[in-house]
Design a protein around this motif. Structure first.
Motif: not given
Length: 323
Positions: A264-292
């Motif tokens: 839940q926390i990782r997704i909450d934080l990831a939402r902010g990065r997606l709203e800023a325009g980052d691509y999902p693959k970048q965000v996945a790596v930045a928040f500890g997910f093993k793959d897209i």
């Protein structure tokens, strides 16, 4: 002809009233006769001032004698969550609604239904911002916080504002069939079945640690290092507790497992990065997910839509492929 009543209190949100009414009115046009008679019910016969300042006259009041409604909906008002409900209104809802074929609410109107005792033992939804308030006020209700609208027996509830249109369209489908409801949706340029749930729209605010100090220390560490190993055993080791003891006190303090909280926390934080325009693959790596793919599945569990759709919808970006 079915009589539709919408109770509108002072300060009601205009779209909670006009949106459903336009859906029913369009159904009348599409079907070619007056299948619905529409009424706005006021507390008095004085003009109702909406939350936007627009004023309008009710068709009838709670003091009038009238034939029972087929459907009664209670419109939401931003101020409802901060006010004490008038006993007169609560009593009126409690008397009139059970005599309708179906009844329900839009947005914070669920708080009034709850005060009338009509949500006990029922599945219900409301605006994400007042879910906790409704849960405290109506502990016997089963609240579905992510649903756009919910049907349970004669009860119909909508999450709020535009979800009121979704609810009204579902009522048209119940009454007049799938084909007509699709024609109404097409004419109003709205989704016939909106993808996802309301959590994709919610703003949970700043992520705050909770629980006893040893748990808060772990939460602060993960918020600062969301890409680090966050398996329960690893978090327990950092806290100096056994994995079993750590998981037990974590669940007792926060009402969820460590794994669920981490996601839940990782997704909450990831939402902010997606709203800023980052691509999902970048965000996945930045928040500890093993793959897209893992990120996509987790994101969909939390919001009901994919990261790419979320980025397009809330990031103000041109449509992109999901990479």
């Amino acid at each position: 002809m079915r009589k539709i009543g919408i109770l509108a209190l002072p300060g009601a949100q205009m779209l909670d009233i006009s949106g459903p009414l336009d859906v029913f009115a369009e159904a009348n046009i599409q079907i070619g006769y007056k299948a619905y008679a529409l009424f706005v019910v006021g507390v008095s016969d004085r003009p109702i001032e909406s939350s936007s300042g627009m004023r309008f006259l009710p068709d009838c009041t709670v003091d009038d004698a009238f034939d029972r409604f087929d459907t009664l909906l209670v419109a939401g008002a931003p101020g409802l969550k901060n006010t004490r409900y008038e006993a007169k209104i609560v009593d009126w809802i409690g008397r009139v609604a059970p005599n309708c074929r179906r009844y329900g609410s839009i947005c914070t109107g669920a708080l009034l239904l709850g005060a009338s005792g009509l949500l006990d033992g029922r599945r219900v939804t409301t605006h994400w911002a007042v879910v906790d308030q409704l849960a405290l006020a109506c502990p016997a209700a089963e609240i579905e916080p992510d649903a756009l609208h919910v049907r349970d027996g004669p009860l119909r509830t909508a999450a709020g504002v535009t979800a009121g249109l979704d609810l009204a369209l579902s009522l048209v489908e119940e009454d007049c069939g799938l084909a007509l409801a699709k024609d109404v949706a097409s004419q109003l340029v709205m989704f016939f079945r909106r993808p996802g749930g309301q959590l994709q729209f919610s703003r949970r605010g700043e992520v705050r640690p909770a629980g006893r100090s040893v748990i808060q220390d772990i939460q602060r560490w993960l918020i600062a290092h969301p890409d680090e190993d966050a398996r329960t055993a690893t978090l327990a080791n950092r806290s100096g507790l056994s994995a079993r003891h750590f998981a037990r006190i974590f669940s007792q303090e926060l009402g969820m497992t460590p794994a669920r909280w981490v996601e839940q926390i990782r997704i909450d934080l990831a939402r902010g990065r997606l709203e800023a325009g980052d691509y999902p693959k970048q965000v996945a790596v930045a928040f500890g997910f093993k793959d897209i793919d893992t990120f996509r599945r987790a994101f969909q569990r939390q919001t009901g839509i994919t990261p790419a759709v979320y980025r397009r919808r809330f990031g103000g970006m041109d449509e992109q492929t999901e990479t």
